[in-house]
Design a protein around this motif. Structure first.
Motif, PDB file in Angstrom:
ATOM      1  N   ILE A 153       6.535  20.793  -1.480  1.00 38.32           N
ATOM      2  CA  ILE A 153       6.613  19.805  -2.611  1.00 38.32           C
ATOM      3  C   ILE A 153       5.246  19.209  -2.699  1.00 38.32           C
ATOM      4  O   ILE A 153       4.944  18.277  -1.681  1.00 38.32           O
ATOM      5  CB  ILE A 153       7.689  18.815  -2.442  1.00 38.32           C
ATOM      6  N   SER A 154       4.636  19.142  -3.908  1.00 41.45           N
ATOM      7  CA  SER A 154       3.439  18.424  -4.060  1.00 41.45           C
ATOM      8  C   SER A 154       3.283  17.758  -5.576  1.00 41.45           C
ATOM      9  O   SER A 154       3.314  18.585  -6.262  1.00 41.45           O
ATOM     10  CB  SER A 154       2.181  19.451  -3.672  1.00 41.45           C
ATOM     11  N   GLU A 155       3.412  16.621  -5.199  1.00 39.49           N
ATOM     12  CA  GLU A 155       3.427  15.960  -6.880  1.00 39.49           C
ATOM     13  C   GLU A 155       2.336  14.675  -6.831  1.00 39.49           C
ATOM     14  O   GLU A 155       2.175  13.880  -5.606  1.00 39.49           O
ATOM     15  CB  GLU A 155       4.725  15.547  -7.069  1.00 39.49           C
ATOM     16  N   PRO A 156       1.835  14.202  -7.836  1.00 44.68           N
ATOM     17  CA  PRO A 156       1.266  12.911  -7.898  1.00 44.68           C
ATOM     18  C   PRO A 156       1.933  11.949  -7.627  1.00 44.68           C
ATOM     19  O   PRO A 156       3.366  12.006  -8.078  1.00 44.68           O
ATOM     20  CB  PRO A 156       0.505  12.988  -9.342  1.00 44.68           C
ATOM     21  N   VAL A 157       1.443  10.699  -7.063  1.00 41.45           N
ATOM     22  CA  VAL A 157       2.401   9.560  -6.931  1.00 41.45           C
ATOM     23  C   VAL A 157       1.742   8.365  -7.767  1.00 41.45           C
ATOM     24  O   VAL A 157       0.639   8.141  -7.939  1.00 41.45           O
ATOM     25  CB  VAL A 157       1.885   9.011  -5.468  1.00 41.45           C
ATOM     26  N   PHE A 158       3.050   7.982  -8.543  1.00 39.94           N
ATOM     27  CA  PHE A 158       2.842   6.881  -9.703  1.00 39.94           C
ATOM     28  C   PHE A 158       3.462   5.494  -9.103  1.00 39.94           C
ATOM     29  O   PHE A 158       4.690   5.720  -8.647  1.00 39.94           O
ATOM     30  CB  PHE A 158       3.386   7.487 -10.816  1.00 39.94           C
ATOM     31  N   GLU A 217       0.894  -1.128  -0.051  1.00 38.31           N
ATOM     32  CA  GLU A 217      -0.210   0.146  -0.030  1.00 38.31           C
ATOM     33  C   GLU A 217       0.938   1.350  -0.085  1.00 38.31           C
ATOM     34  O   GLU A 217       2.119   1.109   0.251  1.00 38.31           O
ATOM     35  CB  GLU A 217      -0.881  -0.016   1.124  1.00 38.31           C
ATOM     36  N   PHE A 218       0.320   2.409  -0.226  1.00 36.67           N
ATOM     37  CA  PHE A 218       0.988   3.407  -0.459  1.00 36.67           C
ATOM     38  C   PHE A 218       0.361   4.552   0.586  1.00 36.67           C
ATOM     39  O   PHE A 218      -0.603   4.774   0.871  1.00 36.67           O
ATOM     40  CB  PHE A 218       0.959   4.158  -1.899  1.00 36.67           C
ATOM     41  N   ALA A 219       1.388   5.289   1.443  1.00 31.87           N
ATOM     42  CA  ALA A 219       1.075   6.203   2.150  1.00 31.87           C
ATOM     43  C   ALA A 219       1.139   7.515   1.298  1.00 31.87           C
ATOM     44  O   ALA A 219       2.408   8.172   1.482  1.00 31.87           O
ATOM     45  CB  ALA A 219       1.784   6.183   3.589  1.00 31.87           C
ATOM     46  N   ILE A 220      -0.064   8.305   1.312  1.00 33.53           N
ATOM     47  CA  ILE A 220       0.262   9.360   0.454  1.00 33.53           C
ATOM     48  C   ILE A 220      -0.154  10.743   1.353  1.00 33.53           C
ATOM     49  O   ILE A 220      -1.036  10.902   2.253  1.00 33.53           O
ATOM     50  CB  ILE A 220      -1.125   9.510  -0.671  1.00 33.53           C
ATOM     51  N   SER A 221       0.761  11.714   1.325  1.00 33.83           N
ATOM     52  CA  SER A 221       0.740  12.739   2.171  1.00 33.83           C
ATOM     53  C   SER A 221      -0.215  13.858   1.387  1.00 33.83           C
ATOM     54  O   SER A 221      -0.436  13.827   0.334  1.00 33.83           O
ATOM     55  CB  SER A 221       2.183  13.591   2.185  1.00 33.83           C
ATOM     56  N   ASP A 262      -6.802  16.102   0.599  1.00 31.14           N
ATOM     57  CA  ASP A 262      -6.452  17.506   0.759  1.00 31.14           C
ATOM     58  C   ASP A 262      -6.420  17.385   2.302  1.00 31.14           C
ATOM     59  O   ASP A 262      -7.327  16.759   3.246  1.00 31.14           O
ATOM     60  CB  ASP A 262      -7.398  18.605   0.397  1.00 31.14           C
ATOM     61  N   LEU A 263      -5.646  18.349   2.943  1.00 33.91           N
ATOM     62  CA  LEU A 263      -5.605  18.498   4.351  1.00 33.91           C
ATOM     63  C   LEU A 263      -6.840  19.526   4.665  1.00 33.91           C
ATOM     64  O   LEU A 263      -6.734  20.795   4.294  1.00 33.91           O
ATOM     65  CB  LEU A 263      -4.245  19.186   4.752  1.00 33.91           C
ATOM     66  N   SER A 264      -7.685  19.028   5.294  1.00 37.26           N
ATOM     67  CA  SER A 264      -8.718  19.798   5.851  1.00 37.26           C
ATOM     68  C   SER A 264      -8.699  20.792   7.161  1.00 37.26           C
ATOM     69  O   SER A 264      -7.931  20.303   7.929  1.00 37.26           O
ATOM     70  CB  SER A 264     -10.178  18.831   6.047  1.00 37.26           C
ATOM     71  N   MET A 265      -9.262  21.631   7.228  1.00 42.41           N
ATOM     72  CA  MET A 265      -9.426  22.427   8.365  1.00 42.41           C
ATOM     73  C   MET A 265      -9.962  21.705   9.724  1.00 42.41           C
ATOM     74  O   MET A 265      -9.420  21.981  10.888  1.00 42.41           O
ATOM     75  CB  MET A 265     -10.212  23.767   8.229  1.00 42.41           C
ATOM     76  N   GLY A 266     -10.925  20.664   9.457  1.00 44.30           N
ATOM     77  CA  GLY A 266     -11.243  19.855  10.683  1.00 44.30           C
ATOM     78  C   GLY A 266      -9.727  19.249  11.078  1.00 44.30           C
ATOM     79  O   GLY A 266      -9.737  18.825  12.296  1.00 44.30           O
ATOM     80  N   TYR A 267      -9.139  18.605  10.164  1.00 41.14           N
ATOM     81  CA  TYR A 267      -7.978  18.063  10.420  1.00 41.14           C
ATOM     82  C   TYR A 267      -7.000  18.829  11.409  1.00 41.14           C
ATOM     83  O   TYR A 267      -6.397  18.643  12.691  1.00 41.14           O
ATOM     84  CB  TYR A 267      -7.084  17.508   9.624  1.00 41.14           C
ATOM     85  N   LEU A 268      -6.787  20.297  10.973  1.00 41.85           N
ATOM     86  CA  LEU A 268      -6.086  21.235  11.848  1.00 41.85           C
ATOM     87  C   LEU A 268      -6.814  21.495  13.081  1.00 41.85           C
ATOM     88  O   LEU A 268      -5.945  21.577  14.184  1.00 41.85           O
ATOM     89  CB  LEU A 268      -5.794  22.363  10.602  1.00 41.85           C
ATOM     90  N   GLU A 269      -7.907  21.475  13.342  1.00 43.21           N
ATOM     91  CA  GLU A 269      -8.530  21.822  14.380  1.00 43.21           C
ATOM     92  C   GLU A 269      -8.410  20.864  15.320  1.00 43.21           C
ATOM     93  O   GLU A 269      -7.974  20.896  16.537  1.00 43.21           O
ATOM     94  CB  GLU A 269     -10.113  22.046  14.041  1.00 43.21           C
ATOM     95  N   SER A 270      -8.449  19.471  14.832  1.00 42.80           N
ATOM     96  CA  SER A 270      -8.319  18.233  15.781  1.00 42.80           C
ATOM     97  C   SER A 270      -6.959  18.421  16.526  1.00 42.80           C
ATOM     98  O   SER A 270      -6.678  17.819  17.439  1.00 42.80           O
ATOM     99  CB  SER A 270      -8.360  17.168  14.989  1.00 42.80           C
TER     100      SER A 270
END
Length: 487
Positions: A151-156, A104-108, A351-359
């Motif tokens: 750095i933000s790129e698609p993952v292949f 599996e892949f862990a995607i940032s 996407d990194l959500s605002m809810g994530y940052l709130e948590s």
């Protein structure tokens, strides 16, 4: 392998995989595939049936061997080594392919930096992400961490598998110009680069910066580990509550929301962890090098070391990390073209959500806007990290990690309208706004109508200073429907 040859081969593979008529899924019964006349001999019938059965068996084996997870063919051109490669290289590459292709892949997550800037987080992080280095009369502005986090790129999948099946890094590398510091296969070709070249190919520093005389001085003096006299345990005590235990201590123990965000950015990039709230010794070192103003981290060395030995390991269940770095590296070689990428398997990300940052308690939903919370209070070092909850008592302290309160309790001494009262008032307003925002988000998420007795909106409780600006005796409301919410 030339890139043109690779693309042509990929085109052929793509054509094979997209035209199922050329490779039938199965051969039918002998009567369907061969016209057997009634007068044919038994030996002929037996021979034809045997031939069909062999064909079915070969094609089933071919489908089994040629399909990776996600229906990616093992015969992809990126996985084909030249016939003149040494046997040990072929064996090592093939063995790693065997366990990499099913991982599996862990995607940032993708980060909206503009949104963070609007909240004020970028301004608060700026002193840590841009530092000035000077030595022997040379000066250099270091934006390495800022560029790395961006750095933000698609993952292949195929590019990652090819890279991690072949990469090797010379950890003893000291000279930034040593050309074989990092050796890997990418785009059907074995490549090598120095740490200086790797730095600009990854976009950590500009190419012209890496060619300047000061850059060698900079990388040679940049820290790969704690400097003499510094330690992670001592540093932890300056930024967090409780004693430090690698992999056990939690990000929520860090007092500053900016430091918590920087730690999470580290776990999204140079040392990706599935559980980003756990603080490891290495991530604490990275955080130390960021927030200590006169310290510079050797980011190219640390990133090359991470990709060379830690981002994809053979331990069962460990995902492949750092895929966006591989795409950035491939892009620097001109490999990311539509002709090639249409034959690759792209891994989806979020996407990194605002809810994530709130948590994470990096931001607070004030109803009409997002705000940055204040630092947590400093707790005595000898205080136990977790106090057991008494039996029979209901946990009303909030949704903190491991029972820790979301907001630290304010002392209740002092005068009513002075001393600690403003702080207590602000904490109470923060809690009420958080509850109201949570209910609104829940109603919106469930796509249900707002209960009539709750009204169309929730009042926004002001801070103590805002309350006094209203005259000190007004109702605590959002201002939109003050009269309706005075009760």
């Amino acid at each position: 392998m030339d890139l043109q040859v690779l693309a042509d081969a990929a085109d052929g593979l793509s054509a094979m995989e997209t035209v199922p008529e050329t490779v039938p899924e199965a051969v039918g019964s002998p009567e369907e595939d061969y016209e057997i006349a009634d007068g044919d001999s038994l030996d002929l019938r037996t021979s034809l049936i045997s031939e069909v059965e062999k064909t079915n068996s070969k094609m089933a084996s071919r489908r089994s061997n040629e399909q990776f997870q996600g229906h990616v063919s093992t015969r992809h051109p990126l996985y084909q080594l030249p016939v003149d490669m040494p046997a040990n290289v072929v064996t090592n590459f093939t063995n790693k392919l065997g366990w990499l292709h099913n991982r599996e892949f862990a995607i940032s997550p993708r980060i909206d930096w503009v949104r963070l800037g609007e909240i004020g987080l970028m301004e608060r992080m700026a002193p840590f992400l841009t530092k000035n280095f000077s030595m022997d009369g040379f000066a250099f502005t270091c934006n390495g961490w800022r560029n790395l986090f961006a750095i933000s790129e698609p993952v292949f999948q195929e590019l990652c598998v090819e890279f991690f099946a072949s990469v090797s890094f010379e950890e003893a590398t000291v000279d930034p110009s040593y050309s074989r510091a990092l050796v890997f296969r990418l785009g059907g070709k074995f490549r090598e680069c120095s740490l200086a070249e790797f730095a600009w190919r990854m976009g950590i520093y500009e190419e012209h910066e890496t060619r300047s005389p000061v850059f060698k001085l900079f990388l040679r003096s940049a820290a790969r580990e704690y400097l003499p006299g510094a330690s992670g345990y001592d540093f932890w005590g300056t930024i967090a509550n409780g004693a430090f235990h690698s992999g056990v201590s939690q990000e929520s123990h860090i007092r500053s929301p900016i430091h918590r965000l920087l730690h999470r950015l580290i776990t999204f990039s140079i040392n990706h962890k599935r559980h980003g709230d756990k603080v490891t010794s290495l991530n604490l070192f990275f955080l130390w090098s960021i927030v200590t103003m006169d310290v510079f981290c050797n980011i190219p060395y640390r990133l090359a070391n991470y990709l060379g030995s830690k981002a994809a390991i053979s331990r069962a269940g460990s995902p492949i990390n750092g895929g966006h770095f591989i795409t950035r590296l491939a892009r620097s070689y001109g490999l990311i073209t539509p002709r090639l990428t249409r034959t690759l398997t792209r891994k989806p990300g979020d996407d990194l959500s605002m809810g994530y940052l709130e948590s994470m308690r990096v931001v607070v939903n004030m109803g009409s806007h997002w705000s940055i919370p204040i630092d947590d209070d400093t707790e005595p070092r000898d205080q136990p990290e977790h106090q057991p909850r008494q039996r029979g008592r209901r946990n009303v302290r909030g949704r903190g990690e491991r029972g820790q309160p979301v907001h630290h309790n304010a002392p209740m001494g002092g005068a009513i309208f002075g001393g600690v009262m403003p702080g207590y008032f602000d904490q109470l307003s923060l809690s009420v706004n958080w509850i109201g925002g949570t209910v609104e988000n829940l109603v919106r998420h469930l796509n249900v109508e707002q209960p009539p007795h709750l009204g169309d909106h929730y009042p926004i409780c002001p801070t103590w200073s805002e309350y006094q600006n209203r005259g000190g005796d007004g109702a605590v409301t959002s201002g939109a429907h003050d009269e309706e919410n005075d009760d």
